[in-house]
Design a protein around this motif. Structure first.
Motif, PDB file in Angstrom:
ATOM      1  N   VAL A 124       0.842  -1.197   0.000  1.00 38.22           N
ATOM      2  CA  VAL A 124       0.000   0.000   0.000  1.00 38.22           C
ATOM      3  C   VAL A 124       0.876   1.246   0.000  1.00 38.22           C
ATOM      4  N   LEU A 125       0.590   2.138  -0.933  1.00 44.30           N
ATOM      5  CA  LEU A 125       1.224   3.453  -0.992  1.00 44.30           C
ATOM      6  C   LEU A 125       0.152   4.493  -0.714  1.00 44.30           C
ATOM      7  N   ALA A 126       0.459   5.475   0.101  1.00 45.74           N
ATOM      8  CA  ALA A 126      -0.478   6.565   0.390  1.00 45.74           C
ATOM      9  C   ALA A 126       0.182   7.874   0.013  1.00 45.74           C
ATOM     10  N   ASP A 127      -0.490   8.636  -0.835  1.00 45.63           N
ATOM     11  CA  ASP A 127       0.079   9.916  -1.232  1.00 45.63           C
ATOM     12  C   ASP A 127       0.005  10.903  -0.060  1.00 45.63           C
ATOM     13  N   ARG A 128       1.096  11.619   0.102  1.00 46.03           N
ATOM     14  CA  ARG A 128       1.243  12.581   1.199  1.00 46.03           C
ATOM     15  C   ARG A 128       0.146  13.657   1.197  1.00 46.03           C
ATOM     16  N   SER A 129      -0.487  13.892   0.055  1.00 41.08           N
ATOM     17  CA  SER A 129      -1.541  14.918  -0.043  1.00 41.08           C
ATOM     18  C   SER A 129      -2.694  14.643   0.914  1.00 41.08           C
ATOM     19  N   LEU A 130      -2.902  13.390   1.301  1.00 40.42           N
ATOM     20  CA  LEU A 130      -3.988  13.057   2.228  1.00 40.42           C
ATOM     21  C   LEU A 130      -3.783  13.717   3.592  1.00 40.42           C
ATOM     22  N   VAL A 155      -3.702   5.898   7.212  1.00 37.04           N
ATOM     23  CA  VAL A 155      -2.445   5.420   6.622  1.00 37.04           C
ATOM     24  C   VAL A 155      -1.871   4.288   7.479  1.00 37.04           C
ATOM     25  N   ALA A 156      -1.913   4.452   8.798  1.00 33.24           N
ATOM     26  CA  ALA A 156      -1.390   3.419   9.702  1.00 33.24           C
ATOM     27  C   ALA A 156      -2.219   2.135   9.605  1.00 33.24           C
ATOM     28  N   GLN A 157      -3.537   2.258   9.614  1.00 37.31           N
ATOM     29  CA  GLN A 157      -4.399   1.068   9.531  1.00 37.31           C
ATOM     30  C   GLN A 157      -4.210   0.339   8.208  1.00 37.31           C
ATOM     31  N   ALA A 158      -3.952   1.091   7.144  1.00 31.99           N
ATOM     32  CA  ALA A 158      -3.751   0.487   5.822  1.00 31.99           C
ATOM     33  C   ALA A 158      -2.359  -0.116   5.681  1.00 31.99           C
ATOM     34  N   GLY A 159      -1.472   0.178   6.637  1.00 30.37           N
ATOM     35  CA  GLY A 159      -0.097  -0.312   6.537  1.00 30.37           C
ATOM     36  C   GLY A 159       0.622   0.320   5.353  1.00 30.37           C
ATOM     37  N   ALA A 160       0.288   1.573   5.080  1.00 28.68           N
ATOM     38  CA  ALA A 160       0.792   2.255   3.888  1.00 28.68           C
ATOM     39  C   ALA A 160       2.139   2.933   4.115  1.00 28.68           C
ATOM     40  N   THR A 161       2.867   3.050   3.024  1.00 30.32           N
ATOM     41  CA  THR A 161       4.091   3.842   2.977  1.00 30.32           C
ATOM     42  C   THR A 161       3.715   5.204   2.407  1.00 30.32           C
ATOM     43  N   LEU A 162       4.104   6.284   3.096  1.00 27.91           N
ATOM     44  CA  LEU A 162       3.829   7.628   2.579  1.00 27.91           C
ATOM     45  C   LEU A 162       4.764   7.946   1.431  1.00 27.91           C
ATOM     46  N   VAL A 163       4.188   8.401   0.323  1.00 29.17           N
ATOM     47  CA  VAL A 163       4.956   8.687  -0.892  1.00 29.17           C
ATOM     48  C   VAL A 163       4.386   9.928  -1.571  1.00 29.17           C
ATOM     49  N   ASP A 164       5.075  10.404  -2.571  1.00 28.22           N
ATOM     50  CA  ASP A 164       4.590  11.488  -3.422  1.00 28.22           C
ATOM     51  C   ASP A 164       4.397  10.908  -4.820  1.00 28.22           C
ATOM     52  N   VAL A 165       3.170  10.496  -5.128  1.00 24.29           N
ATOM     53  CA  VAL A 165       2.879   9.900  -6.429  1.00 24.29           C
ATOM     54  C   VAL A 165       1.727  10.628  -7.126  1.00 24.29           C
ATOM     55  N   ARG A 166       1.493  11.851  -6.722  1.00 25.55           N
ATOM     56  CA  ARG A 166       0.412  12.647  -7.308  1.00 25.55           C
ATOM     57  C   ARG A 166       0.891  13.272  -8.599  1.00 25.55           C
TER      58      ARG A 166
END
Length: 170
Positions: A124-130, A155-166
């Motif tokens: 899981v990747l989460a864009d920092r914009s959230l 983001v924590a519950q999803a086990g996501a890595t914060l990234v910039d993919v926007r």
């Protein structure tokens, strides 16, 4: 533990997602889940129904990275830059996953995929914009229900890595 569908029916959450929330100790989210008579399948539909900014919607999008499903969490006002995802994952090719792959991977149909509580474990990747918002709204397992959550907790519950993919607009 036996549960009834009454709680799920009242919350509007998909029963599988409601069970995932209980397993994660997040039962209180069922009480905050909102169900709408009209679909909230797209970010624009969800924002209009909730009465929030488009960027306060958390889209859960499944892509195929060299054929392996990956979940990208993106704010509703933005698009995912596939090249940035490719670079982040160090793969050859990233494409949008087909509907059957989305359902097989997550257990949910496109338009109702929640950010966690999926059938299979995926990267899981989460864009920092959230993180620009105090609260974001995400699908609760079907195209008529959404739930609010603090972005860092999501983001924590999803086990996501914060990234910039926007995708950046020129």
């Amino acid at each position: 533990m036996t549960t009834t569908n009454t709680e799920d029916d009242n919350s509007g959450a998909n029963p599988r997602f409601a069970e995932a929330l209980r397993e994660l100790g997040l039962t209180e989210l069922l009480g905050r889940t909102r169900r709408f008579p009209d679909a909230t399948r797209t970010a624009a539909e969800a924002a209009a129904a909730i009465g929030c900014e488009l960027s306060e919607i958390c889209k859960s999008l499944i892509f195929a990275a060299d054929g392996i499903p990956v979940l990208v969490l993106m704010d509703g006002a933005s698009r995912v830059d596939l090249e940035l995802v490719r670079q982040e994952l160090g793969v050859e090719k990233v494409t949008r996953a087909k509907a059957d792959v989305v359902r097989e991977t997550t257990g949910y149909a496109i338009g109702g995929v929640p950010p966690f509580g999926h059938r299979t474990k995926t990267r899981v990747l989460a864009d920092r914009s959230l993180l620009a918002h105090d609260v974001v709204w995400a699908a609760a397992g079907n195209p008529h229900a959404v739930f609010p959550m603090e972005p860092k907790e999501l983001v924590a519950q999803a086990g996501a890595t914060l990234v910039d993919v926007r995708e950046q607009t020129p």
